[in-house]
Motif scaffolding. Sequence first.
Motif, PDB file in Angstrom:
ATOM      1  N   TYR A   1      25.059  -4.484  10.402  1.00  0.00           N
ATOM      2  CA  TYR A   1      24.260  -3.876   9.346  1.00  0.00           C
ATOM      3  C   TYR A   1      24.707  -2.429   9.165  1.00  0.00           C
ATOM      4  N   SER A   2      24.742  -1.992   7.920  1.00  0.00           N
ATOM      5  CA  SER A   2      25.021  -0.601   7.619  1.00  0.00           C
ATOM      6  C   SER A   2      24.061  -0.147   6.528  1.00  0.00           C
ATOM      7  N   PHE A   3      24.343   0.974   5.872  1.00  0.00           N
ATOM      8  CA  PHE A   3      23.419   1.520   4.879  1.00  0.00           C
ATOM      9  C   PHE A   3      24.207   2.140   3.734  1.00  0.00           C
ATOM     10  N   SER A   4      23.620   2.089   2.541  1.00  0.00           N
ATOM     11  CA  SER A   4      24.323   2.521   1.332  1.00  0.00           C
ATOM     12  C   SER A   4      24.314   4.036   1.195  1.00  0.00           C
ATOM     13  N   ASN A   5      25.061   4.523   0.201  1.00  0.00           N
ATOM     14  CA  ASN A   5      25.128   5.964  -0.032  1.00  0.00           C
ATOM     15  C   ASN A   5      23.863   6.516  -0.676  1.00  0.00           C
ATOM     16  N   PHE A   6      22.850   5.655  -0.903  1.00  0.00           N
ATOM     17  CA  PHE A   6      21.547   6.139  -1.339  1.00  0.00           C
ATOM     18  C   PHE A   6      20.716   6.606  -0.139  1.00  0.00           C
ATOM     19  N   LEU A   7      21.243   6.369   1.068  1.00  0.00           N
ATOM     20  CA  LEU A   7      20.523   6.685   2.297  1.00  0.00           C
ATOM     21  C   LEU A   7      21.378   7.528   3.229  1.00  0.00           C
ATOM     22  N   SER A   8      20.721   8.204   4.164  1.00  0.00           N
ATOM     23  CA  SER A   8      21.406   8.864   5.267  1.00  0.00           C
ATOM     24  C   SER A   8      20.766   8.403   6.574  1.00  0.00           C
ATOM     25  N   ARG A   9      21.524   8.495   7.651  1.00  0.00           N
ATOM     26  CA  ARG A   9      21.020   8.074   8.956  1.00  0.00           C
ATOM     27  C   ARG A   9      20.779   9.292   9.839  1.00  0.00           C
ATOM     28  N   ILE A  10      19.629   9.308  10.504  1.00  0.00           N
ATOM     29  CA  ILE A  10      19.312  10.338  11.492  1.00  0.00           C
ATOM     30  C   ILE A  10      19.257   9.651  12.848  1.00  0.00           C
ATOM     31  N   ARG A  11      20.059  10.128  13.793  1.00  0.00           N
ATOM     32  CA  ARG A  11      20.090   9.520  15.120  1.00  0.00           C
ATOM     33  C   ARG A  11      19.782  10.582  16.171  1.00  0.00           C
ATOM     34  N   VAL A  12      18.771  10.345  16.985  1.00  0.00           N
ATOM     35  CA  VAL A  12      18.423  11.257  18.073  1.00  0.00           C
ATOM     36  C   VAL A  12      19.427  11.071  19.207  1.00  0.00           C
ATOM     37  N   ILE A  13      19.985  12.183  19.699  1.00  0.00           N
ATOM     38  CA  ILE A  13      21.026  12.081  20.734  1.00  0.00           C
ATOM     39  C   ILE A  13      20.627  12.828  22.009  1.00  0.00           C
ATOM     40  N   THR A  14      19.342  13.023  22.210  1.00  0.00           N
ATOM     41  CA  THR A  14      18.855  13.685  23.421  1.00  0.00           C
ATOM     42  C   THR A  14      17.647  12.941  23.963  1.00  0.00           C
ATOM     43  N   ASP A  15      17.464  12.977  25.274  1.00  0.00           N
ATOM     44  CA  ASP A  15      16.301  12.315  25.874  1.00  0.00           C
ATOM     45  C   ASP A  15      15.060  13.202  25.847  1.00  0.00           C
ATOM     46  N   LYS A  16      15.148  14.375  25.217  1.00  0.00           N
ATOM     47  CA  LYS A  16      14.004  15.277  25.082  1.00  0.00           C
ATOM     48  C   LYS A  16      13.137  14.931  23.864  1.00  0.00           C
ATOM     49  N   ILE A  17      13.646  14.008  23.029  1.00  0.00           N
ATOM     50  CA  ILE A  17      12.941  13.655  21.801  1.00  0.00           C
ATOM     51  C   ILE A  17      12.645  12.160  21.785  1.00  0.00           C
ATOM     52  N   PHE A  18      11.417  11.808  21.447  1.00  0.00           N
ATOM     53  CA  PHE A  18      11.017  10.421  21.247  1.00  0.00           C
ATOM     54  C   PHE A  18      11.286  10.102  19.771  1.00  0.00           C
ATOM     55  N   PRO A  19      12.296   9.271  19.475  1.00  0.00           N
ATOM     56  CA  PRO A  19      12.713   9.075  18.077  1.00  0.00           C
ATOM     57  C   PRO A  19      11.586   8.688  17.126  1.00  0.00           C
ATOM     58  N   ALA A  20      10.650   7.861  17.594  1.00  0.00           N
ATOM     59  CA  ALA A  20       9.560   7.424  16.726  1.00  0.00           C
ATOM     60  C   ALA A  20       8.693   8.598  16.286  1.00  0.00           C
ATOM     61  N   PHE A  21       8.624   9.643  17.109  1.00  0.00           N
ATOM     62  CA  PHE A  21       7.856  10.833  16.728  1.00  0.00           C
ATOM     63  C   PHE A  21       8.499  11.525  15.529  1.00  0.00           C
ATOM     64  N   ILE A  22       9.828  11.653  15.527  1.00  0.00           N
ATOM     65  CA  ILE A  22      10.525  12.268  14.397  1.00  0.00           C
ATOM     66  C   ILE A  22      10.305  11.451  13.129  1.00  0.00           C
ATOM     67  N   PHE A  23      10.402  10.128  13.258  1.00  0.00           N
ATOM     68  CA  PHE A  23      10.149   9.259  12.108  1.00  0.00           C
ATOM     69  C   PHE A  23       8.735   9.478  11.574  1.00  0.00           C
TER      70      PHE A  23
END
Length: 413
Positions: free
Chosen positions: A301-323
């Motif tokens: 699966y990938s995503f179109s140019n109508f979207l951007s991807r944000i990926r958390v790369i640290t264990d100091k952040i709970f990704p669902a919180f950012i969402f």
Amino acid sequence: DILAKTMLNWSTKKLGEIREEIKKEKAPIGAMPYIEIGNVNVESKKVNFTEKGAVKGSIFCPEGSILISRVRPTRGAVVLVNKKYAVSSAFTIIQPKINPRLLFYFLAWNKNFFEYLGNLQKGTSYPSVRESDILDFEVSFPEDKVEQQKIVYILDSIQDAIRTQEKIIEKTKELNKSMMADLFKYGGPSFRKGRKLKKTEIGEIPEDWETIYLSDKKLFELQTGLWAGKKGSLMAVKVIRNTDFEDGKLIFDNVSEIEVEVEQFRKRDLRKDDILIEKSGGGPKQPVGRVAFINNNLPNYSFSNFLSRIRVITDKIFPAFIFRYLDYFYQKGGTFNLQERTTGIRNLRFKDYINQPIPFPSLPEQREIAEILQTIDQKIEIEQKKKALYEELFKTMLNKLMTGEIRVDNLKL
């Protein structure tokens, strides 16, 4: 089918034979409330009124009329109105001689009716049928008024249950918005004792919270969606677009598969806990910035140019919180600095939103906030599933009642 209904002592008549003759009364330009075809929700069969007034050629419909669209008739724009309204002349108006709600139910969700209209419609962009075509449609119904009322009672009861579910869902969504505002101002309930607030550019937040930015490369990896290039090795990939998610959740029903460059895909894969953000909208009045959360790994699966991807790369952040915070920011009407192109399409670029501050509590508090909001989301999902079950029950019962498979003779009202 008609023979079976005849054996049930049901009549089969054309719509033209069971409607009252009405004298068409012209509606003055600008008269309100006004109903045109686009106002009819083809799923719920309800009218969504707007501030638009009647246009030239509009007419008044009597109370208790059924409106049937002659333009693009297979969409199913059929509605029962309980008051006198100004309506588009593109509707056929039927004031039934039989129980209005019975006839409405027997038409509004009747596949045979819409197939019949589809076979007669003419035109391409805006296919239409003649009023005489609609009036020639034959419908079977019980002559006995008590039996008519019993059928209506059953179907009304299921519709009432559906409306109750809609209210529960609406109230739970309101609770969700209220809870987001509370949590992102005062923090998690377990962390509030003795806490003070401080003023920041994103409003008041707990004094011990910090702010972070998507531009921090130690915390986040940002990636734009696929572009049109097709050089080198290709592979088949399912591509998520901004039309494939709603209320923060992905809708996989219509995700299309296309061939993309292998190298492009490697940079634009989707993993569990990724966040997709909408960066292109449909026009000046359509806000951008909706987000969706990836709950599971999605190989190929990938995503179109109508979207951007944000990926958390640290264990100091709970990704669902950012969402959750980005979803809250969007829902409360927050807007990033947008570039509007000459086409009227609004675009959200990385440089527009990477400096948007995001509140940053401790990891345990991030988790608590995200889990509270997830619990409310799950409640909404449960109620939506209940609504879907009632809708399926309605369709099943309607079909069985229309065909006489279920009789209501012994039903006591």
